[in-house]
Design a protein around this motif. Structure first.
Motif, PDB file in Angstrom:
ATOM      1  N   ILE A   1     114.647  99.521  14.769  1.00 33.51           N
ATOM      2  CA  ILE A   1     114.766  99.619  16.227  1.00 33.51           C
ATOM      3  C   ILE A   1     113.679 100.545  16.746  1.00 33.51           C
ATOM      4  N   LEU A   2     112.944 100.090  17.773  1.00 35.16           N
ATOM      5  CA  LEU A   2     111.979 100.936  18.468  1.00 35.16           C
ATOM      6  C   LEU A   2     112.607 101.304  19.802  1.00 35.16           C
ATOM      7  N   ASP A   3     112.892 102.585  20.006  1.00 31.70           N
ATOM      8  CA  ASP A   3     113.499 103.026  21.272  1.00 31.70           C
ATOM      9  C   ASP A   3     112.452 102.880  22.381  1.00 31.70           C
ATOM     10  N   PRO A   4     112.680 102.015  23.357  1.00 27.27           N
ATOM     11  CA  PRO A   4     111.641 101.745  24.352  1.00 27.27           C
ATOM     12  C   PRO A   4     111.358 102.947  25.268  1.00 27.27           C
ATOM     13  N   GLN A   5     112.307 103.867  25.361  1.00 29.72           N
ATOM     14  CA  GLN A   5     112.100 105.057  26.203  1.00 29.72           C
ATOM     15  C   GLN A   5     111.234 106.105  25.504  1.00 29.72           C
ATOM     16  N   THR A   6     111.519 106.318  24.230  1.00 31.31           N
ATOM     17  CA  THR A   6     110.875 107.433  23.521  1.00 31.31           C
ATOM     18  C   THR A   6     109.815 106.993  22.513  1.00 31.31           C
ATOM     19  N   GLY A   7     109.823 105.724  22.157  1.00 30.85           N
ATOM     20  CA  GLY A   7     108.907 105.233  21.130  1.00 30.85           C
ATOM     21  C   GLY A   7     109.379 105.490  19.714  1.00 30.85           C
ATOM     22  N   VAL A   8     110.509 106.189  19.554  1.00 32.55           N
ATOM     23  CA  VAL A   8     110.998 106.522  18.205  1.00 32.55           C
ATOM     24  C   VAL A   8     111.377 105.248  17.450  1.00 32.55           C
ATOM     25  N   LEU A   9     110.901 105.169  16.200  1.00 28.47           N
ATOM     26  CA  LEU A   9     111.211 104.049  15.306  1.00 28.47           C
ATOM     27  C   LEU A   9     112.269 104.507  14.307  1.00 28.47           C
ATOM     28  N   ARG A  10     113.309 103.705  14.149  1.00 31.62           N
ATOM     29  CA  ARG A  10     114.350 104.038  13.179  1.00 31.62           C
ATOM     30  C   ARG A  10     114.717 102.810  12.382  1.00 31.62           C
ATOM     31  N   GLY A  11     115.009 103.006  11.110  1.00 28.60           N
ATOM     32  CA  GLY A  11     115.518 101.895  10.326  1.00 28.60           C
ATOM     33  C   GLY A  11     114.936 101.858   8.935  1.00 28.60           C
TER      34      GLY A  11
ATOM     35  N   SER B   1     122.100  88.474  11.814  1.00 30.06           N
ATOM     36  CA  SER B   1     122.005  89.860  11.358  1.00 30.06           C
ATOM     37  C   SER B   1     121.260  90.736  12.363  1.00 30.06           C
ATOM     38  N   SER B   2     121.444  92.025  12.229  1.00 26.63           N
ATOM     39  CA  SER B   2     120.750  92.981  13.089  1.00 26.63           C
ATOM     40  C   SER B   2     119.310  93.125  12.616  1.00 26.63           C
ATOM     41  N   ALA B   3     118.438  93.536  13.547  1.00 26.52           N
ATOM     42  CA  ALA B   3     117.063  93.860  13.159  1.00 26.52           C
ATOM     43  C   ALA B   3     117.088  95.069  12.236  1.00 26.52           C
ATOM     44  N   PRO B   4     116.242  95.090  11.211  1.00 24.78           N
ATOM     45  CA  PRO B   4     116.230  96.246  10.303  1.00 24.78           C
ATOM     46  C   PRO B   4     115.675  97.507  10.955  1.00 24.78           C
TER      47      PRO B   4
END
Ligand code: M6P
Ligand code: ZN
Length: 192
Positions: free
Chosen positions: A12-22, A7-10
């Motif tokens: 995602i931390l965007d390594p460029q911007t630090g934005v957390l989504r999920g 399964s996919s990770a619930p």
């Protein structure tokens, strides 16, 4: 043979911007109004737009605050700016479970991590992209943005940790990061 589920990770931390989504990511913001009393120059703070956002925090807490069983993480987006000569900063706190540490990893921007032990001895570390900082147990921590861009950093702590703002509200830190002669300086605070 039947394949096991991948399964996919619930989250995602965007390594460029630090934005957390999920799933389970929450977001909050702190304004100048909410930081009344934290800065040295309260007159300067009160003269600024109280709705100015100082920082936003995106948190992923797999367990509720204070409940053990997970590592939490949060990205803080701390805006550049000053109140008088003091750089925009987070409130800062000790941990409710005093033996719990924390880690800060800088994504982008420039800043200073202020660390104060239980004897109120304060020291500071320079934050720059990629810098990794350990907050030891029993150590209050606050971050100041000394640059001209947002300071973005990711924090990690055990879910059972909890926040304790009491002493910081009543006594503050024993050092403040201020612009002195054009450069950031950790200036000792004289207590009444
Ligand atoms: C980091 C972590 C969080 C904290 C946030 C803002 O993301 O340390 O636990 O809430 O910074 O700091 P404060 O709560 O001290 O305002
Ligand atoms: Zn903390």
């Amino acid at each position: 043979m039947s394949a096991a589920k991948i399964s996919s990770a619930p989250v995602i931390l965007d390594p460029q911007t630090g934005v957390l989504r999920g799933t389970g990511v929450t977001e909050s913001a702190k304004t100048l109004r909410q930081l009344a009393g934290y800065f040295r120059d309260e007159t300067a703070r009160a003269a600024m737009n109280p709705e100015t956002i100082l920082y936003r925090v995106q948190s992923y807490e797999p367990q509720p605050e204070g409940v053990e069983g997970a590592i939490c993480c949060a990205t803080t987006f701390l805006m550049p700016g000053k109140v008088g000569d003091e750089y925009f900063m987070t409130r800062g706190h000790y941990h409710a479970a005093q033996d719990k540490p924390e880690m800060e990893v800088t994504v982008s921007g420039e800043g200073i991590l202020i660390l104060m032990d239980q004897n109120r001895q304060t020291r500071a570390e320079i934050m720059r992209p990629g810098s990794v900082h350990t907050v030891p147990p029993r150590t209050a921590h606050r971050v100041a943005n000394t640059g001209t861009q947002p300071l973005v950093f990711v924090s990690y702590w055990p879910s059972e940790t909890g926040h304790d703002y009491g002493e910081i509200v009543s006594r503050g830190f024993s050092g403040r990061v201020r612009e002195i002669n054009g450069a950031p300086s950790l200036v000792p605070v004289e207590e009444a």
